[in-house]
Each structure stands twice: as structure tokens, then as C-alpha cells.
Scaffold this motif. Structure first.
Motif, PDB file in Angstrom:
ATOM      1  N   GLU A 203       0.836  -1.202   0.000  1.00 48.32           N
ATOM      2  CA  GLU A 203       0.000   0.000   0.000  1.00 48.32           C
ATOM      3  C   GLU A 203       0.873   1.254   0.000  1.00 48.32           C
ATOM      4  O   GLU A 203       0.607   2.222  -0.728  1.00 48.32           O
ATOM      5  CB  GLU A 203      -0.887  -0.041   1.245  1.00 48.32           C
ATOM      6  CG  GLU A 203      -1.988   0.980   1.293  1.00 48.32           C
ATOM      7  CD  GLU A 203      -2.881   0.760   2.494  1.00 48.32           C
ATOM      8  OE1 GLU A 203      -2.387   0.948   3.632  1.00 48.32           O
ATOM      9  OE2 GLU A 203      -4.052   0.373   2.311  1.00 48.32           O
ATOM     10  N   LYS A 204       1.928   1.220   0.797  1.00 44.80           N
ATOM     11  CA  LYS A 204       2.824   2.369   0.883  1.00 44.80           C
ATOM     12  C   LYS A 204       3.646   2.541  -0.389  1.00 44.80           C
ATOM     13  O   LYS A 204       3.990   3.668  -0.758  1.00 44.80           O
ATOM     14  CB  LYS A 204       3.708   2.234   2.121  1.00 44.80           C
ATOM     15  CG  LYS A 204       2.897   2.431   3.399  1.00 44.80           C
ATOM     16  CD  LYS A 204       3.623   2.062   4.664  1.00 44.80           C
ATOM     17  CE  LYS A 204       2.685   2.227   5.859  1.00 44.80           C
ATOM     18  NZ  LYS A 204       3.294   1.813   7.128  1.00 44.80           N
ATOM     19  N   LYS A 205       3.914   1.460  -1.071  1.00 44.63           N
ATOM     20  CA  LYS A 205       4.602   1.568  -2.358  1.00 44.63           C
ATOM     21  C   LYS A 205       3.733   2.297  -3.379  1.00 44.63           C
ATOM     22  O   LYS A 205       4.243   3.042  -4.222  1.00 44.63           O
ATOM     23  CB  LYS A 205       4.976   0.178  -2.876  1.00 44.63           C
ATOM     24  CG  LYS A 205       6.169  -0.440  -2.171  1.00 44.63           C
ATOM     25  CD  LYS A 205       6.496  -1.811  -2.747  1.00 44.63           C
ATOM     26  CE  LYS A 205       7.711  -2.431  -2.059  1.00 44.63           C
ATOM     27  NZ  LYS A 205       8.007  -3.783  -2.577  1.00 44.63           N
ATOM     28  N   ARG A 206       2.417   2.103  -3.310  1.00 42.53           N
ATOM     29  CA  ARG A 206       1.511   2.813  -4.228  1.00 42.53           C
ATOM     30  C   ARG A 206       1.523   4.317  -3.937  1.00 42.53           C
ATOM     31  O   ARG A 206       1.453   5.135  -4.860  1.00 42.53           O
ATOM     32  CB  ARG A 206       0.093   2.257  -4.104  1.00 42.53           C
ATOM     33  CG  ARG A 206      -0.059   0.825  -4.607  1.00 42.53           C
ATOM     34  CD  ARG A 206      -1.503   0.472  -4.857  1.00 42.53           C
ATOM     35  NE  ARG A 206      -2.306   0.448  -3.649  1.00 42.53           N
ATOM     36  CZ  ARG A 206      -2.426  -0.608  -2.850  1.00 42.53           C
ATOM     37  NH1 ARG A 206      -1.755  -1.730  -3.122  1.00 42.53           N
ATOM     38  NH2 ARG A 206      -3.179  -0.572  -1.773  1.00 42.53           N
ATOM     39  N   ILE A 207       1.609   4.658  -2.663  1.00 47.42           N
ATOM     40  CA  ILE A 207       1.694   6.074  -2.287  1.00 47.42           C
ATOM     41  C   ILE A 207       2.992   6.680  -2.812  1.00 47.42           C
ATOM     42  O   ILE A 207       3.009   7.736  -3.450  1.00 47.42           O
ATOM     43  CB  ILE A 207       1.633   6.222  -0.751  1.00 47.42           C
ATOM     44  CG1 ILE A 207       0.288   5.713  -0.220  1.00 47.42           C
ATOM     45  CG2 ILE A 207       1.872   7.671  -0.324  1.00 47.42           C
ATOM     46  CD1 ILE A 207       0.242   5.595   1.294  1.00 47.42           C
ATOM     47  N   VAL A 208       4.074   5.980  -2.551  1.00 51.98           N
ATOM     48  CA  VAL A 208       5.402   6.457  -2.926  1.00 51.98           C
ATOM     49  C   VAL A 208       5.547   6.603  -4.441  1.00 51.98           C
ATOM     50  O   VAL A 208       6.188   7.546  -4.927  1.00 51.98           O
ATOM     51  CB  VAL A 208       6.469   5.491  -2.367  1.00 51.98           C
ATOM     52  CG1 VAL A 208       7.820   5.727  -3.005  1.00 51.98           C
ATOM     53  CG2 VAL A 208       6.546   5.624  -0.847  1.00 51.98           C
ATOM     54  N   ALA A 209       4.943   5.696  -5.189  1.00 54.41           N
ATOM     55  CA  ALA A 209       5.035   5.759  -6.647  1.00 54.41           C
ATOM     56  C   ALA A 209       4.508   7.095  -7.172  1.00 54.41           C
ATOM     57  O   ALA A 209       5.034   7.644  -8.148  1.00 54.41           O
ATOM     58  CB  ALA A 209       4.262   4.601  -7.271  1.00 54.41           C
ATOM     59  N   LYS A 210       3.478   7.634  -6.511  1.00 54.09           N
ATOM     60  CA  LYS A 210       2.953   8.940  -6.910  1.00 54.09           C
ATOM     61  C   LYS A 210       3.934  10.053  -6.531  1.00 54.09           C
ATOM     62  O   LYS A 210       4.192  10.978  -7.306  1.00 54.09           O
ATOM     63  CB  LYS A 210       1.619   9.210  -6.215  1.00 54.09           C
ATOM     64  CG  LYS A 210       0.501   8.227  -6.521  1.00 54.09           C
ATOM     65  CD  LYS A 210      -0.753   8.633  -5.746  1.00 54.09           C
ATOM     66  CE  LYS A 210      -1.875   7.653  -5.869  1.00 54.09           C
ATOM     67  NZ  LYS A 210      -3.085   8.085  -5.125  1.00 54.09           N
TER      68      LYS A 210
ATOM     69  N   VAL B 167       9.968   3.595   2.915  1.00 54.88           N
ATOM     70  CA  VAL B 167       9.691   2.973   1.607  1.00 54.88           C
ATOM     71  C   VAL B 167      10.086   3.935   0.489  1.00 54.88           C
ATOM     72  O   VAL B 167      10.676   3.529  -0.524  1.00 54.88           O
ATOM     73  CB  VAL B 167       8.203   2.581   1.494  1.00 54.88           C
ATOM     74  CG1 VAL B 167       7.868   2.081   0.090  1.00 54.88           C
ATOM     75  CG2 VAL B 167       7.853   1.513   2.529  1.00 54.88           C
ATOM     76  N   PHE B 168       9.771   5.210   0.665  1.00 52.42           N
ATOM     77  CA  PHE B 168      10.139   6.243  -0.303  1.00 52.42           C
ATOM     78  C   PHE B 168      11.653   6.259  -0.530  1.00 52.42           C
ATOM     79  O   PHE B 168      12.123   6.275  -1.674  1.00 52.42           O
ATOM     80  CB  PHE B 168       9.649   7.588   0.225  1.00 52.42           C
ATOM     81  CG  PHE B 168       9.787   8.750  -0.728  1.00 52.42           C
ATOM     82  CD1 PHE B 168       9.214   8.712  -1.983  1.00 52.42           C
ATOM     83  CD2 PHE B 168      10.465   9.895  -0.358  1.00 52.42           C
ATOM     84  CE1 PHE B 168       9.311   9.784  -2.863  1.00 52.42           C
ATOM     85  CE2 PHE B 168      10.579  10.975  -1.205  1.00 52.42           C
ATOM     86  CZ  PHE B 168       9.996  10.921  -2.465  1.00 52.42           C
TER      87      PHE B 168
ATOM     88  N   GLN C 117      19.403   3.761   4.776  1.00 48.64           N
ATOM     89  CA  GLN C 117      18.938   3.390   3.447  1.00 48.64           C
ATOM     90  C   GLN C 117      19.536   4.308   2.384  1.00 48.64           C
ATOM     91  O   GLN C 117      20.048   3.856   1.356  1.00 48.64           O
ATOM     92  CB  GLN C 117      17.406   3.457   3.388  1.00 48.64           C
ATOM     93  CG  GLN C 117      16.794   3.065   2.061  1.00 48.64           C
ATOM     94  CD  GLN C 117      17.066   1.616   1.702  1.00 48.64           C
ATOM     95  OE1 GLN C 117      16.926   0.730   2.530  1.00 48.64           O
ATOM     96  NE2 GLN C 117      17.467   1.361   0.464  1.00 48.64           N
ATOM     97  N   LEU C 118      19.506   5.601   2.620  1.00 47.84           N
ATOM     98  CA  LEU C 118      20.016   6.567   1.645  1.00 47.84           C
ATOM     99  C   LEU C 118      21.535   6.525   1.523  1.00 47.84           C
ATOM    100  O   LEU C 118      22.089   6.966   0.513  1.00 47.84           O
ATOM    101  CB  LEU C 118      19.559   7.978   2.018  1.00 47.84           C
ATOM    102  CG  LEU C 118      18.057   8.250   1.874  1.00 47.84           C
ATOM    103  CD1 LEU C 118      17.708   9.630   2.430  1.00 47.84           C
ATOM    104  CD2 LEU C 118      17.611   8.129   0.424  1.00 47.84           C
TER     105      LEU C 118
END
Length: 249
Positions: free
Chosen positions: A76-83, A104-105, A127-128
Motif C-alpha cells: 500500500e505504501k509503495k503505491r503512495i510512494v510511486a505517486k 519505503v520512499f 537506506q540513503l
């Protein structure tokens, strides 16, 4: 206050203080001690805390890689991040708050992006640190160990001197009247500083945060430029937010 909001408040207090006391929670939330006990029993049943006489303590975790973080509702969070990835540009100066959606972003930022990113979240910084073209600045300060974010005046002083193009800020709760709100006071203060330091403010969160509120104010709705959820931006739940001038992605 909804049960989900109470549970979030309890878990945040537990992270901040390593224990919670039933009478203190009842007073803070203006609820009966019986209601708090039921909440603690339910959270204990989910193994999110350990119920003890008079309150609860943190669950003693097995030894593990502290950076191997389990993310709830990751797809679900990947769908948010994709935007939200569409908002990134080469050369931007970016501030990122903590939170699982922002983590996730951070994982999905394109390898070719060249930008400067400030964060006070240790998992996001780790992560970064693997990104080939990100100039990363981790903002040090007092560490909230379980949340793995830094807080306090050291963080606020650094953030206040940043001139950011955009900040990506997580949300514990959001509604039209109270705006963005947080469970913890210290985190709310850091987020206020982030907003003041940024030309554009983007809040990413799952739709269960809509129309909820927590005790500590972060900002009014009018201070947000964009909100991003997994929902269709034309969903009727966003009507009042759009009237307040917020762009929904």
C-alpha cells in the motif's frame, strides 16, 4: 477518541518512555482506567507490549538486525510512494521526516537522482547511504532509541538553518480543522521546523490517518502543499481538503 488513535498514543508513549502507567494514560486521554486496561490487554494479545501490574512495558525483542525493519502494509505504501516520486527533481534540497512510508520512499528513490537530503531518521539515513548520487546529511541529536529518530534542540537548530526546496513529512493524524497532528510533542516540534525551512511541504500517509487527530499540533492544513495517499485523488473524502487549498496527488 477512536480505538486506533488510543492504541497509537499508547504505543508512542511506550516508545518514548519504555513503560506506560494505566492511571497516567486514563488521565491524559480523559478515559476510564477500565478502557485503558482493555486497550493494554488487546495490545498485549497482539504482542505489541507486555502487560504488567499497573500498566505495560516494552516487549523484549530477540536479537536481530536493527535495520531489518518490518513495514506494515508495505505494498500500500509503495503505491503512495510511486505517486510522490514524480515530485523529485535533480538538484533539489530535501528534508525527510521519519516514518515507514518515508522509509519505503527512500528505498525507491531512483538511482540516477542527484539531490541533497537531510533526515533525522536513522533507518532512512542508512537506506540513503547506499544511494549512489544522494548527498546525505544525517541530523544528530538525542536519539529516541526504539523509533530510531533524533529529537531535541540540536535537531531543531540544524533544521532551522536549512533552505529546502521540498520536505516529505509523515503524518500520525490529519483532519481539516486541526490540520496535521502528532502523538509526541518533541516530534511535533521538529516537524514544525521542517515545514518552516521548506518551500514546499508534501505529506504522505495511508488513508486510515484521514480525519483523525492527536494531541500535539504540527501545522494547519493550509501549510501543506500536497497530500499523497493510496486513494484516488478524486475520492470524496478529499473534498474539504481541496477546499482548503491542498493539492491531492
Amino acid at each position: 477518541m477512536l480505538k486506533a488513535e488510543r492504541h497509537k498514543y499508547i504505543m508512542t508513549k511506550l516508545i518514548e518512555e519504555q513503560k506506560v502507567v494505566t492511571t497516567d494514560l486514563a488521565l491524559a486521554l480523559d478515559l476510564s482506567e477500565d478502557t485503558i486496561r482493555r486497550d493494554l490487554n488487546e495490545l498485549d494479545g497482539k504482542k505489541l507490549l507486555e502487560k504488567v501490574y499497573g500498566g505495560a512495558v516494552q516487549v523484549k525483542e530477540k536479537a536481530a538486525d536493527v535495520f531489518n525493519i518490518d513495514i506494515n502494509a508495505e505494498e500500500e505504501k509503495k503505491r503512495i510512494v510511486a505517486k510522490a516520486l514524480s515530485l523529485l527533481r535533480d538538484g533539489q534540497v530535501i528534508i525527510m521526516s521519519g516514518g515507514s512510508t518515508n522509509l519505503v520512499f527512500a528505498k525507491l528513490i531512483p538511482a540516477e537522482l542527484k539531490a541533497t537530503i537531510y533526515t533525522y531518521s536513522l533507518p532512512i539515513a542508512m537506506q540513503l547511504s547506499q544511494h549512489p548520487n544522494i548527498d546525505l546529511i544525517f541530523i544528530g541529536g538525542k536519539m529516541q532509541k526504539n523509533a530510531m529518530v533524533t529529537i531535541g534542540m540540536d535537531v531543531i537548530q540544524v533544521v532551522s538553518k536549512i533552505k529546502a526546496d521540498i520536505c516529505f513529512i509523515g503524518a500520525s493524524s490529519i483532519n481539516v480543522k486541526q490540520g496535521l497532528t502528532e502523538v509526541g510533542y518533541e516530534v511535533s516540534i521538529v516537524k514544525k521546523a521542517m515545514i518552516e525551512a521548506s518551500d514546499r511541504v508534501v505529506s504522505m500517509f495511508t488513508s486510515n490517518k484521514l480525519d483523525t487527530k492527536m494531541p500535539h499540533s504540527v501545522c494547519e492544513i493550509s501549510q501543506l502543499d500536497t497530500i499523497v495517499t493510496e486513494l484516488d485523488p478524486n475520492d470524496s473524502r478529499f473534498d474539504e481538503y481541496k477546499k482548503s487549498g491542498v493539492f491531492v496527488l
